[in-house]
Design an enzyme around this catalytic site. Structure first.
Site, short mmCIF file in Angstrom:
data_model
loop_
_atom_site.label_atom_id
_atom_site.label_comp_id
_atom_site.label_asym_id
_atom_site.label_seq_id
_atom_site.Cartn_x
_atom_site.Cartn_y
_atom_site.Cartn_z
N LYS A 63 9.71 -5.86 -31.18
CA LYS A 63 10.87 -5.45 -31.97
C LYS A 63 11.39 -4.07 -31.53
O LYS A 63 12.58 -3.89 -31.35
CB LYS A 63 10.49 -5.46 -33.46
N SER A 64 10.47 -3.13 -31.38
CA SER A 64 10.89 -1.77 -31.00
C SER A 64 11.60 -1.77 -29.64
O SER A 64 12.64 -1.13 -29.47
CB SER A 64 9.67 -0.85 -30.90
N SER A 77 6.89 10.32 -36.43
CA SER A 77 7.85 9.21 -36.49
C SER A 77 8.58 9.03 -35.17
O SER A 77 9.32 9.92 -34.73
CB SER A 77 8.87 9.46 -37.61
N GLN A 112 10.91 6.94 -34.82
CA GLN A 112 12.32 6.72 -35.15
C GLN A 112 13.06 8.06 -35.21
O GLN A 112 14.17 8.18 -34.70
CB GLN A 112 12.45 5.97 -36.47
N ASP A 142 2.01 0.03 -38.27
CA ASP A 142 2.51 -1.21 -38.90
C ASP A 142 1.39 -2.23 -39.13
O ASP A 142 1.64 -3.30 -39.68
CB ASP A 142 3.58 -1.85 -38.00
N LYS A 163 7.64 2.63 -45.73
CA LYS A 163 7.98 1.48 -44.88
C LYS A 163 8.88 0.51 -45.64
O LYS A 163 9.45 0.86 -46.65
CB LYS A 163 6.70 0.81 -44.38
N ARG A 168 3.89 0.25 -48.71
CA ARG A 168 2.89 -0.70 -48.22
C ARG A 168 1.50 -0.46 -48.78
O ARG A 168 0.71 -1.40 -48.86
CB ARG A 168 2.83 -0.69 -46.69
N ARG A 188 5.83 -7.71 -43.20
CA ARG A 188 4.40 -7.60 -42.83
C ARG A 188 3.49 -7.88 -44.02
O ARG A 188 2.36 -8.35 -43.85
CB ARG A 188 4.11 -6.24 -42.19
C1 S3P Z 1 9.34 2.12 -34.97
C2 S3P Z 1 8.62 3.21 -35.42
C3 S3P Z 1 7.75 3.17 -36.61
C4 S3P Z 1 7.39 1.74 -37.01
C5 S3P Z 1 8.59 0.84 -36.99
C6 S3P Z 1 9.23 0.81 -35.62
C7 S3P Z 1 10.19 2.27 -33.78
O1 S3P Z 1 8.42 3.80 -37.68
O2 S3P Z 1 6.82 1.74 -38.31
O3 S3P Z 1 8.22 -0.47 -37.38
O4 S3P Z 1 10.64 1.26 -33.23
O5 S3P Z 1 10.45 3.42 -33.39
P1 S3P Z 1 8.37 5.41 -37.90
O6 S3P Z 1 9.09 6.06 -36.81
O7 S3P Z 1 9.05 5.61 -39.23
O8 S3P Z 1 6.91 5.73 -37.94
#
Ligand code: S3P
Length: 427
Positions: free
Chosen positions: A7-8, A154, A156, A307, A334, A338, A382
Site C-alpha cells: 500500500k505504501s 512518522s 507520513q 501496523d 491509526k 488500535r 487491520r
Molecule cells: C505509512 C506510514 C505509517 C503507517 C501507514 C502507512 C506510509 O503511518 O501506519 O499505514 O505509507 O508512510 P505513520 O507515518 O503515521 O506512522
C-alpha cells in the site's frame, strides 16, 4: 498465496508519477480503495492515471513538480491517512486552494502533525477542531525550506515535508530520531531527485531533498505488502500442522519487525527465493504452524511493525506465555484507536490482557482462546482482518461487525483465506 501489492509503495508510485514528466508505468499496484482514492485525487489535479485491464499495468502521465491544477471539487480521500498526509505536502506547495475530506475514521485523525511544518514553510490551513479534516489548504509556490525534527516517528509526516520540499527553492531537511519506512527516499531518488541521508547529531537520520528537481517518468514494480502478508503468516503460525507459502513479501528492514518478532516467538518461518523487486528486498515466506511462545517486544522496534500490532496481539493470544508490547502510543492515532480496539476484541473473545497508555500485555495459555465474541472494527481494516484470523485460532470462532473496511488494503482477503482453508461466512 501471493501477497497483494504494498500500500505504501503503491500510493507513492502514483503520486511521484504525477510529479514526474513523461510516462510512469506501475505493475503490481495495490488496487485497494485507499490507493484508488489517491488515483482519483491525482486525476483531479491534472494527472492522467489509467488502468490497463489487460496486463494489469497502471500508466501515469504526470504534471511535473509544481505543475498541478486547482481541483474543481473537494478531494475525498476515503479511509486513507497516507493519501491525506502525503497529498497535503504536494498541495501545500501549489499556488492554489484545495479542500480535503474523508470518511468518519479519517476525519477523526490528527492532521496537525503535517499542518504545523507545512505552515512553517509558508502554506496556510483551515482545519476543524483539533486540526482534523475536512480541511482547506491555501498553497503557495513560494515555500521556504526548513529543517524539521519529527516530534513523532512518522513516515507520513516525513514524506509530506519532503514532497513540499520538491517545489521549494533550496534544501529541505527532516531529522528523524527513530528510523521510519524509507520508501519515499528510495523512490524519489529513482525518479531523479537528489535525496541525501546522513547521520543526525545525537542519533537518528538527517534526510535532505534538493528543491526543483526534474523528475522523469519511470517503470515501477510494486513488491508485495508485508503488512497484508502478515495475516496469512500469523494464521499459519497459530494453526499447528499448517504449511503455507506466502509469495512476494516485501522485507524492507524498516517494515519487517513483525517477522523478527514471530521468529523470536519460535515461529517456523523460512525465507525462500530472496530477491530484489523495484529496489526493495523481497522473499517468499514458508511458514509451518505451531509452537509460539510469548516474548517482550522492545519499544524501538515499533516503527518497523507499527501496523502489525493487532495481528501480533492475535499471535500472542494463541501463544504459550506472556507477550509484552511497549512503545505503542502511535497506535491510538491509526484508522481507529488500535490499542483500545484490540483490547476490546481480546476481551470479547476471552483473552486475558492488560492495556496501558502505550502498551499491551497479552497472556496466552498455549491452548486455543475461547473466541465466540463479536468485534467492533471501527472502520479499521487491520482490526477486521486480525480478529478474523483470531477466529481461526480460537475454539468457537470470531465475528466482526463490519467486513467492508478490508477492501481498503486487501481486496479478495476472504477468498485468499478460503483457499488456505479458512471458513469466513458473510451474512
Ligand atoms: C505509512 C506510514 C505509517 C503507517 C501507514 C502507512 C506510509 O503511518 O501506519 O499505514 O505509507 O508512510 P505513520 O507515518 O503515521 O506512522
Amino acid at each position: 498465496m501471493r501477497a497483494p501489492g504494498d500500500k505504501s509503495v503503491s500510493h507513492r508510485a502514483l503520486m511521484f508519477g504525477a510529479l514526474a514528466l513523461g510516462e510512469t508505468t506501475v505493475s503490481g499496484l495495490l488496487e485497494g480503495e485507499d490507493v484508488l482514492c489517491t488515483a482519483a485525487a491525482l486525476r483531479a489535479l491534472g494527472a492522467e492515471v489509467v488502468h490497463e485491464k489487460d496486463g494489469g499495468i497502471w500508466r501515469v502521465r504526470g504534471f511535473g513538480v509544481g505543475g498541478g491544477r486547482e481541483p474543481s471539487d473537494v478531494l475525498d480521500l476515503g479511509n486513507s491517512g497516507t493519501a491525506a498526509r502525503l497529498l497535503s505536502g504536494i498541495l501545500a506547495s501549489q499556488p492554489f486552494t484545495s479542500f480535503m475530506t474523508g470518511d468518519a475514521s479519517l476525519r477523526s485523525r490528527p492532521m496537525q502533525r503535517v499542518i504545523e511544518p507545512l505552515q512553517r514553510m509558508g502554506a496556510r490551513f483551515v482545519a476543524c477542531e483539533g486540526g482534523r479534516m475536512p480541511l482547506a489548504i491555501v498553497g503557495t509556490d513560494e515555500m521556504v525550506p526548513i529543517e524539521y525534527r519529527l516530534p513523532v516517528a512518522s513516515a507520513q509526516v516525513k514524506s509530506a515535508i519532503l514532497l513540499a520540499g520538491l517545489n521549494t527553492a533550496g534544501e529541505t531537511t527532516v531529522i528523524e530520531p527513530q528510523a521510519t519506512r524509507d520508501h519515499t527516499e528510495r523512490m524519489l531518488r529513482h525518479f531523479g531527485a537528489e535525496v541525501r541521508v546522513a547521520p543526525a547529531e545525537g542519533g537518528g537520520k538527517r534526510i535532505t531533498v534538493v528543491g526543483w528537481p526534474e523528475l522523469l517518468g519511470r517503470n515501477i514494480v510494486v513488491p508485495g505488502d508485508p503488512s497484508s502478508a502478515a495475516f496469512a503468516v500469523v494464521a499459519a503460525c497459530i494453526r499447528p500442522g499448517s504449511d503455507v507459502l506466502v509469495e512476494n513479501v516485501g522485507l524492507n528492514p524498516l517494515r519487517a519487525g513483525l517477522y523478527t518478532t514471530l521468529k523470536e516467538m519460535g515461529a517456523d518461518i523460512v525465507l525462500e527465493n530472496a530477491r530484489d523487486v523495484g529496489g526493495e528486498p523481497v522473499a517468499d515466506l514458508h511458514v509451518k504452524g505451531g509452537g509460539l511462545k510469548g516474548v517482550d517486544v522492545p519499544p524501538e522496534r515499533a516503527p518497523s511493525m507499527i501496523d502489525e500490532y493487532p495481528i501480533l496481539a492475535v499471535a500472542a493470544a494463541c501463544a504459550q506465555g506472556t507477550t509484552r508490547m511497549l512503545g505503542l502510543a502511535e497506535l491510538r492515532a491509526k484508522e481507529s484507536d488500535r490499542l483500545a480496539s484490540v483490547a476490546a476484541g481480546l476481551t470479547a473473545n476471552g483473552v486475558r490482557h492488560e492495556m496501558g497508555a502505550d502498551n499491551l500485555v497479552v497472556h496466552g495459555t498455549g491452548a486455543p482462546p475461547p473466541g465466540g465474541g463479536l468485534v467492533k472494527t471501527h472502520l479499521d481494516h487491520r482490526i477486521a482482518m486480525s480478529f478474523l484470523v483470531l477466529g481461526l485460532g480460537s475454539r468457537d470462532g470470531v465475528s466482526i461487525d463490519d467486513g467492508s473496511p478490508i477492501d481498503t488494503s486487501f481486496p479478495g482477503f476472504a477468498k485468499v483465506m478460503a483457499e488456505l482453508g479458512a471458513t469466513i461466512e458473510a451474512p
